[in-house]
Design a protein around this motif. Structure first.
Motif, PDB file in Angstrom:
ATOM      1  N   ARG A  78      14.802  27.884   9.474  1.00  0.00           N
ATOM      2  CA  ARG A  78      13.718  28.172   8.907  1.00  0.00           C
ATOM      3  C   ARG A  78      13.997  29.534   8.117  1.00  0.00           C
ATOM      4  O   ARG A  78      13.602  29.720   7.037  1.00  0.00           O
ATOM      5  CB  ARG A  78      12.528  28.272   9.867  1.00  0.00           C
ATOM      6  N   SER A 112      15.016  32.561   3.873  1.00  0.00           N
ATOM      7  CA  SER A 112      13.993  31.470   4.148  1.00  0.00           C
ATOM      8  C   SER A 112      14.791  29.972   3.501  1.00  0.00           C
ATOM      9  O   SER A 112      15.400  30.131   2.576  1.00  0.00           O
ATOM     10  CB  SER A 112      12.717  31.547   3.494  1.00  0.00           C
ATOM     11  N   THR A 129      16.301  21.770  -0.193  1.00  0.00           N
ATOM     12  CA  THR A 129      15.761  23.036   0.559  1.00  0.00           C
ATOM     13  C   THR A 129      15.662  24.079  -0.442  1.00  0.00           C
ATOM     14  O   THR A 129      16.535  24.390  -1.288  1.00  0.00           O
ATOM     15  CB  THR A 129      16.791  23.335   1.733  1.00  0.00           C
ATOM     16  N   GLU A 132      13.326  26.262   3.299  1.00  0.00           N
ATOM     17  CA  GLU A 132      12.064  25.481   3.507  1.00  0.00           C
ATOM     18  C   GLU A 132      12.424  24.039   2.849  1.00  0.00           C
ATOM     19  O   GLU A 132      12.613  23.878   1.497  1.00  0.00           O
ATOM     20  CB  GLU A 132      10.680  26.080   2.501  1.00  0.00           C
ATOM     21  N   GLU A 168      12.061  20.754   0.843  1.00  0.00           N
ATOM     22  CA  GLU A 168      11.294  20.476  -0.476  1.00  0.00           C
ATOM     23  C   GLU A 168      11.734  19.468  -0.967  1.00  0.00           C
ATOM     24  O   GLU A 168      12.861  19.421  -1.449  1.00  0.00           O
ATOM     25  CB  GLU A 168      11.171  21.776  -1.266  1.00  0.00           C
TER      26      GLU A 168
END
Length: 163
Positions: free
Chosen positions: A88, A113, A121, A115, A117
């Motif tokens: 993360r 980061s 990512t 994330e 999606e």
């Protein structure tokens, strides 16, 4: 103590960042940042290379990354991890060396980061600088071009690691 001023979109004004959607899992991108042999393959724009990557990936753990230019000159960069959230987020700074020894001239804190999606990512690499002078120095060093080239190399490597 006051906060660092924010620009109109809420970013700290001494930040530089890149962000992109990468067709790889957050886990794969995290591995590329935390496994020395993987990091060596993408972390500097070619024809530069990484001569050494010593990573103790845990809060308070040290890192030492030695960059090598095409002429063979080496540039050691060391720091400590402030936050580690597997798959993360990674936060590290050059303000300290191993053992929490203050560095001579802190330059930045990196906030990385990953994330998830849309089956990919969202990768964001943020450099938060200690001063506006340091931010301007990083721009002059080629931040945008260099960090985007490295992100391209990261994406290419991650594609070879996908199941």
């Amino acid at each position: 103590m006051s906060e660092t001023p924010l620009d109109p979109v809420g970013e700290h004004i001494r930040d530089l960042l890149i962000t992109r959607l990468i067709p790889a899992s957050a886990h794969t991108l995290y591995r590329c940042w935390t496994e020395p042999e993987l990091l060596k393959q993408w972390f500097v724009p070619r024809p530069w290379s990484i001569a050494k990557a010593d990573l103790d990936v845990r809060p308070g753990g040290h890192n030492l990354i030695v960059m090598r230019d095409p002429d063979g000159k080496e540039y050691p960069n060391q720091g400590v991890y402030l936050e580690v959230l597997p798959d993360r987020r990674l936060v590290f700074t050059d303000a300290y060396n191993a053992g929490w020894i203050p560095s001579e001239k802190p330059f930045m804190t990196a906030i990385i980061s990953f994330e998830p999606e849309a089956g990919q990512t969202r990768y964001t690499a943020r450099a938060r600088h200690w001063s506006e002078e340091a931010r301007q120095q990083h721009i002059a060093m080629g931040f945008e071009t260099g960090w985007n080239l490295c992100a391209d190399q990261l994406q290419d490597l991650a594609a070879t690691l996908q199941p």
